[in-house]
Design an enzyme around this catalytic site. Structure first.
Site, PDB file in Angstrom:
ATOM      1  N   SER A 190       0.816  -1.220   0.000  1.00 50.86           N
ATOM      2  CA  SER A 190       0.000   0.000   0.000  1.00 50.86           C
ATOM      3  C   SER A 190       0.840   1.256   0.000  1.00 50.86           C
ATOM      4  CB  SER A 190      -0.831   0.060   1.282  1.00 50.86           C
ATOM      5  OG  SER A 190      -1.762  -0.956   1.318  1.00 50.86           O
ATOM      6  N   HIS A 229      -0.917  -2.661  -7.283  1.00 47.83           N
ATOM      7  CA  HIS A 229      -1.650  -2.307  -6.063  1.00 47.83           C
ATOM      8  C   HIS A 229      -3.158  -2.380  -6.306  1.00 47.83           C
ATOM      9  CE1 HIS A 229      -2.703   0.927  -2.866  1.00 47.83           C
ATOM     10  NE2 HIS A 229      -2.781  -0.278  -2.357  1.00 47.83           N
ATOM     11  N   GLU A 245      -3.370   0.377  -9.157  1.00 52.54           N
ATOM     12  CA  GLU A 245      -2.244   1.306  -9.352  1.00 52.54           C
ATOM     13  C   GLU A 245      -1.044   0.470  -9.785  1.00 52.54           C
ATOM     14  OE1 GLU A 245      -2.416   5.174  -6.482  1.00 52.54           O
ATOM     15  OE2 GLU A 245      -2.075   3.306  -5.435  1.00 52.54           O
ATOM     16  N   ASN A 264      -3.494   6.154  -1.589  1.00 53.07           N
ATOM     17  CA  ASN A 264      -3.280   6.213  -0.132  1.00 53.07           C
ATOM     18  C   ASN A 264      -2.616   7.522   0.321  1.00 53.07           C
ATOM     19  OD1 ASN A 264      -4.529   3.796   0.391  1.00 53.07           O
ATOM     20  ND2 ASN A 264      -2.662   2.607   0.059  1.00 53.07           N
TER      21      ASN A 264
HETATM   22  C1  CAA Z   1      -5.476   0.559   1.794  1.00 47.75           C
HETATM   23  C2  CAA Z   1      -5.114   0.456   0.365  1.00 47.75           C
HETATM   24  O1  CAA Z   1      -3.945   0.137   0.078  1.00 47.75           O
HETATM   25  C3  CAA Z   1      -5.993   0.825  -0.761  1.00 47.75           C
HETATM   26  C4  CAA Z   1      -7.460   0.571  -0.558  1.00 47.75           C
HETATM   27  O2  CAA Z   1      -7.961  -0.455  -0.920  1.00 47.75           O
HETATM   28  S1  CAA Z   1      -8.286   1.777   0.228  1.00 47.75           S
HETATM   29  C5  CAA Z   1      -9.934   1.159   0.330  1.00 47.75           C
HETATM   30  C6  CAA Z   1     -10.664   1.377  -0.959  1.00 47.75           C
HETATM   31  N1  CAA Z   1     -12.005   0.882  -0.812  1.00 47.75           N
HETATM   32  C7  CAA Z   1     -13.015   1.687  -0.471  1.00 47.75           C
HETATM   33  O3  CAA Z   1     -12.854   2.887  -0.319  1.00 47.75           O
HETATM   34  C8  CAA Z   1     -14.306   0.978  -0.272  1.00 47.75           C
HETATM   35  C9  CAA Z   1     -15.409   1.925   0.126  1.00 47.75           C
HETATM   36  N2  CAA Z   1     -16.645   1.183   0.277  1.00 47.75           N
HETATM   37  C10 CAA Z   1     -17.403   0.815  -0.766  1.00 47.75           C
HETATM   38  O4  CAA Z   1     -17.102   1.107  -1.927  1.00 47.75           O
HETATM   39  C11 CAA Z   1     -18.658   0.050  -0.452  1.00 47.75           C
HETATM   40  O5  CAA Z   1     -19.023   0.304   0.875  1.00 47.75           O
HETATM   41  C12 CAA Z   1     -18.491  -1.500  -0.678  1.00 47.75           C
HETATM   42  C13 CAA Z   1     -18.302  -1.772  -2.169  1.00 47.75           C
HETATM   43  C14 CAA Z   1     -17.346  -2.096   0.097  1.00 47.75           C
HETATM   44  C15 CAA Z   1     -19.746  -2.193  -0.197  1.00 47.75           C
HETATM   45  O6  CAA Z   1     -20.837  -1.601  -0.820  1.00 47.75           O
HETATM   46  P1  CAA Z   1     -22.290  -1.529  -0.151  1.00 47.75           P
HETATM   47  O7  CAA Z   1     -23.197  -0.977  -1.176  1.00 47.75           O
HETATM   48  O8  CAA Z   1     -22.183  -0.893   1.168  1.00 47.75           O
HETATM   49  O9  CAA Z   1     -22.607  -3.005   0.222  1.00 47.75           O
HETATM   50  P2  CAA Z   1     -23.131  -4.189  -0.651  1.00 47.75           P
HETATM   51  O10 CAA Z   1     -24.472  -3.873  -1.249  1.00 47.75           O
HETATM   52  O11 CAA Z   1     -23.029  -5.362   0.274  1.00 47.75           O
HETATM   53  O12 CAA Z   1     -22.044  -4.352  -1.798  1.00 47.75           O
HETATM   54  C16 CAA Z   1     -22.090  -3.692  -3.072  1.00 47.75           C
HETATM   55  C17 CAA Z   1     -21.712  -4.695  -4.112  1.00 47.75           C
HETATM   56  O13 CAA Z   1     -20.390  -5.180  -3.872  1.00 47.75           O
HETATM   57  C18 CAA Z   1     -20.402  -6.611  -3.709  1.00 47.75           C
HETATM   58  N3  CAA Z   1     -19.376  -6.970  -2.717  1.00 47.75           N
HETATM   59  C19 CAA Z   1     -19.108  -6.345  -1.549  1.00 47.75           C
HETATM   60  N4  CAA Z   1     -18.039  -6.912  -0.978  1.00 47.75           N
HETATM   61  C20 CAA Z   1     -17.624  -7.909  -1.808  1.00 47.75           C
HETATM   62  C21 CAA Z   1     -16.563  -8.843  -1.778  1.00 47.75           C
HETATM   63  N5  CAA Z   1     -15.674  -8.866  -0.785  1.00 47.75           N
HETATM   64  N6  CAA Z   1     -16.449  -9.727  -2.810  1.00 47.75           N
HETATM   65  C22 CAA Z   1     -17.329  -9.723  -3.834  1.00 47.75           C
HETATM   66  N7  CAA Z   1     -18.339  -8.834  -3.934  1.00 47.75           N
HETATM   67  C23 CAA Z   1     -18.500  -7.957  -2.921  1.00 47.75           C
HETATM   68  C24 CAA Z   1     -21.807  -6.915  -3.247  1.00 47.75           C
HETATM   69  O14 CAA Z   1     -22.159  -8.245  -3.557  1.00 47.75           O
HETATM   70  C25 CAA Z   1     -22.632  -5.920  -4.058  1.00 47.75           C
HETATM   71  O15 CAA Z   1     -22.782  -6.387  -5.386  1.00 47.75           O
HETATM   72  P3  CAA Z   1     -24.013  -5.889  -6.336  1.00 47.75           P
HETATM   73  O16 CAA Z   1     -23.756  -4.435  -6.611  1.00 47.75           O
HETATM   74  O17 CAA Z   1     -23.872  -6.750  -7.551  1.00 47.75           O
HETATM   75  O18 CAA Z   1     -25.253  -6.123  -5.557  1.00 47.75           O
HETATM   76  N1  NDP Z   2      -6.314  -3.894   3.621  1.00 45.89           N
HETATM   77  C1  NDP Z   2      -6.412  -3.151   2.557  1.00 45.89           C
HETATM   78  O1  NDP Z   2      -7.423  -2.438   2.374  1.00 45.89           O
HETATM   79  C2  NDP Z   2      -5.337  -3.152   1.530  1.00 45.89           C
HETATM   80  C3  NDP Z   2      -4.104  -3.715   1.796  1.00 45.89           C
HETATM   81  N2  NDP Z   2      -3.137  -3.721   0.838  1.00 45.89           N
HETATM   82  C4  NDP Z   2      -1.833  -4.306   1.104  1.00 45.89           C
HETATM   83  O2  NDP Z   2      -1.934  -5.715   0.885  1.00 45.89           O
HETATM   84  C5  NDP Z   2      -1.040  -6.410   1.785  1.00 45.89           C
HETATM   85  C6  NDP Z   2      -1.858  -7.386   2.617  1.00 45.89           C
HETATM   86  O3  NDP Z   2      -2.843  -6.668   3.357  1.00 45.89           O
HETATM   87  P1  NDP Z   2      -4.115  -7.393   3.969  1.00 45.89           P
HETATM   88  O4  NDP Z   2      -4.531  -8.522   3.106  1.00 45.89           O
HETATM   89  O5  NDP Z   2      -5.085  -6.329   4.307  1.00 45.89           O
HETATM   90  O6  NDP Z   2      -3.498  -7.951   5.323  1.00 45.89           O
HETATM   91  P2  NDP Z   2      -3.975  -9.183   6.208  1.00 45.89           P
HETATM   92  O7  NDP Z   2      -3.430  -8.966   7.563  1.00 45.89           O
HETATM   93  O8  NDP Z   2      -5.447  -9.409   6.011  1.00 45.89           O
HETATM   94  O9  NDP Z   2      -3.260 -10.419   5.495  1.00 45.89           O
HETATM   95  C7  NDP Z   2      -1.873 -10.618   5.430  1.00 45.89           C
HETATM   96  C8  NDP Z   2      -1.656 -12.116   5.401  1.00 45.89           C
HETATM   97  O10 NDP Z   2      -0.287 -12.389   5.113  1.00 45.89           O
HETATM   98  C9  NDP Z   2       0.128 -13.392   6.025  1.00 45.89           C
HETATM   99  N3  NDP Z   2       1.578 -13.423   6.124  1.00 45.89           N
HETATM  100  C10 NDP Z   2       2.402 -12.707   6.959  1.00 45.89           C
HETATM  101  N4  NDP Z   2       3.681 -13.065   6.751  1.00 45.89           N
HETATM  102  C11 NDP Z   2       3.677 -14.014   5.770  1.00 45.89           C
HETATM  103  C12 NDP Z   2       4.688 -14.789   5.138  1.00 45.89           C
HETATM  104  N5  NDP Z   2       5.973 -14.650   5.471  1.00 45.89           N
HETATM  105  N6  NDP Z   2       4.333 -15.696   4.193  1.00 45.89           N
HETATM  106  C13 NDP Z   2       3.034 -15.863   3.849  1.00 45.89           C
HETATM  107  N7  NDP Z   2       2.029 -15.160   4.433  1.00 45.89           N
HETATM  108  C14 NDP Z   2       2.335 -14.252   5.369  1.00 45.89           C
HETATM  109  C15 NDP Z   2      -0.581 -12.997   7.308  1.00 45.89           C
HETATM  110  O11 NDP Z   2      -0.502 -14.011   8.284  1.00 45.89           O
HETATM  111  P3  NDP Z   2      -0.538 -13.600   9.871  1.00 45.89           P
HETATM  112  O12 NDP Z   2      -1.792 -12.813  10.061  1.00 45.89           O
HETATM  113  O13 NDP Z   2      -0.535 -14.936  10.538  1.00 45.89           O
HETATM  114  O14 NDP Z   2       0.710 -12.792  10.088  1.00 45.89           O
HETATM  115  C16 NDP Z   2      -1.984 -12.771   6.764  1.00 45.89           C
HETATM  116  O15 NDP Z   2      -2.677 -13.986   6.541  1.00 45.89           O
HETATM  117  C17 NDP Z   2      -0.346  -5.326   2.610  1.00 45.89           C
HETATM  118  O16 NDP Z   2       0.871  -4.999   1.985  1.00 45.89           O
HETATM  119  C18 NDP Z   2      -1.334  -4.156   2.533  1.00 45.89           C
HETATM  120  O17 NDP Z   2      -0.724  -2.912   2.725  1.00 45.89           O
HETATM  121  C19 NDP Z   2      -3.335  -3.203  -0.419  1.00 45.89           C
HETATM  122  C20 NDP Z   2      -4.560  -2.670  -0.747  1.00 45.89           C
HETATM  123  C21 NDP Z   2      -5.651  -2.563   0.214  1.00 45.89           C
END
Ligand code: CAA
Ligand code: NDP
Length: 293
Positions: free
Chosen positions: A121, A142, A154, A192
């Protein structure tokens, strides 16, 4: 030189790893899903099955597509299973040392022409690439969470990433039906860099008592039309991941405006990591999430 991906290894079966396995297997890629822990792997496979079953019930995919996709995924506890893959996608915990150790362990097993990607991330792709034996064949892919729903990927080149690796990764993203945004390799890339300071600011808003969990989330859902409130989204991403990203921004850009909120630090220290640990800004142990502040 690999120019077409057929077989993919995914390291880490958490929420991102299992989501990536989900979309790759539905796009007919052969997938090896690896995790160190059998429980994590079983949970990851069960999540994929549950999410695909929901897609079947909504008519988004057929029962046959679901079965074929599930048959395309081989769960694995040993990195030896990566010996035949064309691309490894590392999706383990957001911790640089953990990722470095994975690359050191997996590179001797991979075919020399295999590509390596990280789903990090925030961490430097150039630095992660330097921990492998093939910086030219290393790239940031990403995905966004939840992977089956979010349309963006990304793509991040490290300083040494070659053109073939970029083109092959772009083709792979196209095949998954995702839209690519290309980011330069700077801390936390684009999504992010913008999203996490907002989440961190929401935690400061809570910390300073401007609003409680519910009012902050309601304000942003209804006042800015965000699908989730920022604290709900933080719980969804994982508070450990949010904190790691803020630390990378703070250290990488050397600017106090990225200082992680002490309350975020406290939640992570308590092991309240959000949905994945059943407690974060909300408590998920009952039927409906209850705000913890
Ligand atoms: C941290 C990082 O590195 C980067 C990141 O990822 S940052 C996070 C980015 N993500 C976001 O910002 C998510 C923001 N949230 C959302 O967009 C929405 O709340 C959400 C899509 C997660 C859920 O949407 P919602 O309308 O509240 O719920 P819900 O109706 O259950 O889901 C919408 C659709 O997604 C589907 N869905 C939700 N989660 C799912 C999953 N894990 N797998 C498959 N489908 C899923 C649902 O089945 C539904 O499908 P339909 O449109 O066909 O009915
Ligand atoms: N969460 C998010 O919204 C997003 C996350 N990411 C990135 O994706 C990556 C994973 O995040 P996320 O899935 O949320 O994290 P989680 O904590 O859900 O999953 C990480 C997994 O990796 C496992 N793990 C740790 N060390 C090892 C290893 N050496 N070999 C194999 N598996 C290992 C962990 O096990 P254990 O728990 O036992 O340590 C856990 O099952 C991170 O780099 C995160 O920044 C990218 C986009 C969105």
């Amino acid at each position: 030189m690999i120019s077409e991906i057929k077989k993919i290894g995914i390291i880490g079966a958490g929420q991102m790893g299992n989501g990536i396995a989900h979309v790759c297997s539905l796009s007919k890629y052969e997938v090896i899903l690896n995790d160190l822990d059998k429980d994590n792997l079983d949970k990851g496979m069960a999540t994929i099955q549950g999410n695909m079953a929901r897609q079947v019930s909504k008519g988004a995919i057929s029962e046959e597509q679901m079965q074929a996709a599930l048959d395309n995924i081989t769960p694995s506890l040993a990195l030896d299973s990566m010996s035949e893959v064309d691309l490894v996608i590392e999706a383990a915990t957001e911790h640089e040392e953990t990722k470095r150790k994975i690359f050191s362990a997996v590179t001797p097993i991979l075919r020399p022409e295999a590509l390596i990607a990280s789903n990090t991330s925030s961490l430097s792709i150039t630095r992660l690439a330097a921990a492998t034996d093939r910086a030219e064949q290393f790239i940031g892919i990403h995905f966004m969470n939840p992977v089956p729903v979010m349309k963006l990927i990304e793509l991040v080149r490290g300083i040494a990433t070659d053109e073939n690796t970029f083109k092959t990764a772009k083709q792979f993203a196209d095949n998954l039906g995702k839209t690519v945004a290309v980011s330069e390799d700077f801390p936390a890339f684009m999504v992010n860099r913008i999203l996490l300071p907002m989440i961190n600011e929401a935690v400061y808003t809570l910390y300073e008592g401007v609003g409680n969990v519910q009012s902050i989330d309601t304000a942003m859902r209804l006042g800015a039309n965000h699908p989730m409130g920022p604290l709900q989204l933080a719980d969804f991403i994982g508070l450990d991941t949010c904190l790691s990203i803020m630390q990378v921004l703070y250290e990488g850009l050397a600017d106090t405006k990225y200082r992680p909120c002490p309350l975020l630090v406290k939640y992570v220290e308590a092991g309240w990591l959000g949905r994945k640990s059943q407690r974060g800004f909300y408590d998920y142990r009952g039927e409906v999430p209850i705000p913890t502040r």
